[in-house]
Design a protein around this motif. Structure first.
Motif, short mmCIF file in Angstrom:
data_model
loop_
_atom_site.label_atom_id
_atom_site.label_comp_id
_atom_site.label_asym_id
_atom_site.label_seq_id
_atom_site.Cartn_x
_atom_site.Cartn_y
_atom_site.Cartn_z
N ASN A 102 44.39 25.08 48.92
CA ASN A 102 44.67 23.79 49.53
C ASN A 102 43.87 23.63 50.83
OD1 ASN A 102 46.11 25.52 51.15
ND2 ASN A 102 48.11 24.84 50.46
N PRO A 103 43.81 22.44 51.42
CA PRO A 103 42.93 22.16 52.54
C PRO A 103 43.04 23.09 53.74
CG PRO A 103 43.82 20.13 51.66
CD PRO A 103 44.54 21.25 50.97
N ASP A 104 44.23 23.64 54.02
CA ASP A 104 44.36 24.50 55.19
C ASP A 104 44.12 25.97 54.85
OD1 ASP A 104 46.58 25.11 53.75
OD2 ASP A 104 48.04 24.63 55.31
N ASN A 105 43.50 26.22 53.68
CA ASN A 105 43.12 27.56 53.24
C ASN A 105 44.30 28.48 52.92
OD1 ASN A 105 40.33 27.38 53.08
ND2 ASN A 105 40.09 27.72 55.28
N ALA A 106 45.50 27.95 52.86
CA ALA A 106 46.65 28.77 52.47
C ALA A 106 46.58 29.06 50.98
CB ALA A 106 47.96 28.06 52.81
N THR A 107 47.21 30.13 50.56
CA THR A 107 47.19 30.43 49.12
C THR A 107 47.95 29.37 48.34
OG1 THR A 107 49.13 31.84 49.42
CG2 THR A 107 46.99 32.92 49.49
N LEU A 108 47.51 29.14 47.12
CA LEU A 108 48.08 28.04 46.35
C LEU A 108 48.16 28.42 44.87
CD1 LEU A 108 48.77 24.93 46.19
CD2 LEU A 108 46.35 24.57 45.75
N ASN A 109 49.31 28.20 44.27
CA ASN A 109 49.43 28.39 42.83
C ASN A 109 48.91 27.13 42.15
OD1 ASN A 109 50.74 30.93 42.88
ND2 ASN A 109 52.64 29.92 43.45
N ASN A 110 48.04 27.27 41.17
CA ASN A 110 47.55 26.11 40.44
C ASN A 110 47.08 26.52 39.05
OD1 ASN A 110 44.93 27.16 40.71
ND2 ASN A 110 44.64 26.10 42.65
N THR A 111 46.64 25.54 38.28
CA THR A 111 46.26 25.79 36.90
C THR A 111 44.99 26.61 36.76
OG1 THR A 111 45.11 23.66 36.86
CG2 THR A 111 47.39 23.71 36.07
N SER A 112 44.26 26.86 37.84
CA SER A 112 43.02 27.63 37.74
C SER A 112 43.28 29.13 37.75
CB SER A 112 42.06 27.25 38.88
OG SER A 112 42.65 27.49 40.15
N CYS A 113 44.53 29.55 37.99
CA CYS A 113 44.89 30.97 37.97
C CYS A 113 46.04 31.21 36.98
CB CYS A 113 45.35 31.44 39.36
SG CYS A 113 44.05 31.51 40.60
N PRO A 114 46.10 32.41 36.36
CA PRO A 114 47.24 32.74 35.49
C PRO A 114 48.54 32.74 36.29
CG PRO A 114 45.41 34.27 35.15
CD PRO A 114 45.09 33.47 36.38
N ASP A 115 49.67 32.71 35.61
CA ASP A 115 50.97 32.63 36.26
C ASP A 115 51.27 33.80 37.19
OD1 ASP A 115 51.48 30.24 35.01
OD2 ASP A 115 52.63 31.12 33.36
N ASN A 116 50.75 34.99 36.87
CA ASN A 116 51.03 36.17 37.70
C ASN A 116 49.98 36.40 38.78
OD1 ASN A 116 48.97 36.88 35.98
ND2 ASN A 116 49.83 38.88 35.41
N MET A 117 49.19 35.37 39.06
CA MET A 117 48.16 35.47 40.11
C MET A 117 48.18 34.22 40.98
SD MET A 117 45.01 36.95 37.76
CE MET A 117 44.14 37.84 39.06
N PHE A 118 47.52 34.29 42.14
CA PHE A 118 47.39 33.11 42.99
C PHE A 118 45.96 33.05 43.53
CE2 PHE A 118 48.75 36.45 45.91
CZ PHE A 118 47.89 36.27 47.00
N CYS A 119 45.59 31.91 44.08
CA CYS A 119 44.23 31.68 44.55
C CYS A 119 44.09 32.10 46.01
CB CYS A 119 43.87 30.21 44.39
SG CYS A 119 42.12 29.86 44.71
N LYS A 120 43.23 33.06 46.27
CA LYS A 120 43.02 33.60 47.61
C LYS A 120 42.00 32.74 48.36
CE LYS A 120 44.10 37.16 50.31
NZ LYS A 120 45.45 37.39 50.80
N GLU A 121 41.88 32.97 49.69
CA GLU A 121 40.96 32.19 50.51
C GLU A 121 39.51 32.29 50.04
OE1 GLU A 121 43.31 34.14 51.57
OE2 GLU A 121 44.40 33.29 53.27
N ASN A 122 39.14 33.41 49.40
CA ASN A 122 37.77 33.56 48.92
C ASN A 122 37.56 32.90 47.56
OD1 ASN A 122 39.15 35.29 47.25
ND2 ASN A 122 38.06 37.14 47.88
N ARG A 123 38.58 32.15 47.11
CA ARG A 123 38.53 31.37 45.87
C ARG A 123 38.51 32.24 44.61
NH1 ARG A 123 33.95 26.93 46.47
NH2 ARG A 123 32.67 28.78 46.84
N ASN A 124 39.07 33.43 44.74
CA ASN A 124 39.24 34.30 43.59
C ASN A 124 40.73 34.45 43.28
OD1 ASN A 124 36.53 35.04 42.95
ND2 ASN A 124 36.51 36.27 44.81
N CYS A 125 41.08 34.53 42.01
CA CYS A 125 42.48 34.75 41.63
C CYS A 125 42.83 36.22 41.85
CB CYS A 125 42.69 34.38 40.15
SG CYS A 125 42.44 32.63 39.77
N VAL A 126 43.94 36.48 42.53
CA VAL A 126 44.37 37.85 42.79
C VAL A 126 45.83 38.01 42.38
CG1 VAL A 126 42.76 38.17 44.71
CG2 VAL A 126 45.04 37.29 45.17
N CYS A 127 46.23 39.27 42.17
CA CYS A 127 47.59 39.55 41.71
C CYS A 127 48.64 39.21 42.77
CB CYS A 127 47.72 41.03 41.36
SG CYS A 127 46.61 41.59 40.05
#
Length: 227
Positions: A102-127
């Motif tokens: 999201n705009p303030d660079n906080a981690t965000l759950n969205n459809t671009s990552c599997p359910d057991n992962m979230f989107c990190k600031e470096n734009r990679n899905c992590v556990c």
């Protein structure tokens, strides 16, 4: 940690000299002596030129590889990314899709990552949590009180003042001439200021002005600053 020393100096007492290419780096180096390269330069001392094939002459400071704009990839950033911009924020160097934050660079759950992962600031899905592995199905053995978070390979990112495979050991607290009194190397030893060595950094190097000493106090030629 920000370097508040005069230009060209670094360290706790601002006694160490920066050794950066003046043409290719920012005015001052970091608190630990690392150089900050300007656009168009890369290398330990920012002494190398980015390839003329790099778009806008921007490249990675350590590898020299071209830094691409969003939705461009390839060795020279000449390929178009096919990732859906409504779901992804761009693509990696190999063309893989990068997740959105999201705009303030906080981690965000969205459809671009599997359910057991979230989107990190470096734009990679992590556990999530203390899981790791390609499927996030392995439990980390890190000491949770002393660890910031586990790496994707299962290694531990230790908090300040701890070290060890699982961040289970405390760093020495009796370091004298060191960058940090509660931060140590991977083996628990003190991180000595430039010009000092020894178990507690208690010994001053006896080297010529154009030399530097190693952990045993042995002198060797110092890299010269590029004018």
């Amino acid at each position: 940690m920000e370097n508040e020393c005069p230009s060209g100096k670094y360290g706790t007492n601002c006694t160490a000299d920066c050794h950066c290419n003046q043409n290719g780096s920012a005015e001052n180096c970091s608190f630990f002596g690392y150089c900050h390269c300007l656009d168009g330069y890369w290398g330990d001392r920012c002494e190398k030129n980015c390839s003329s094939e790099c778009r806008l002459r921007k490249c990675h400071q350590i590898t020299g590889m071209c830094r691409c704009e969003d939705f461009k990839y390839g060795r020279n950033c000449d390929k178009n990314c096919t990732c859906d911009p409504r779901v992804y924020s761009g693509c990696s160097r190999s063309g893989g899709c990068l997740c959105k934050t999201n705009p303030d660079n906080a981690t965000l759950n969205n459809t671009s990552c599997p359910d057991n992962m979230f989107c990190k600031e470096n734009r990679n899905c992590v556990c999530k949590g203390w899981k790791y592995g390609s499927r996030c199905d392995q439990e980390s053995t890190c000491n949770r009180n002393n660890t910031i978070s586990p790496f994707s390979t299962g290694g531990c990112r230790c908090k300040l003042g701890y070290y060890g495979r699982n961040c289970e050991f405390e760093c020495r607290t009796d370091c004298i001439n060191s960058y940090w009194h509660n931060k140590c190397k991977g083996d628990g030893e003190c991180w000595c200021l430039d010009g000092y060595y020894g178990l507690k950094c208690e010994n001053k190097c006896n080297c010529a002005s154009n030399e530097q000493c190693d952990e045993a106090g042995t002198c060797s030629p110092r890299l010269t600053r590029i004018a």
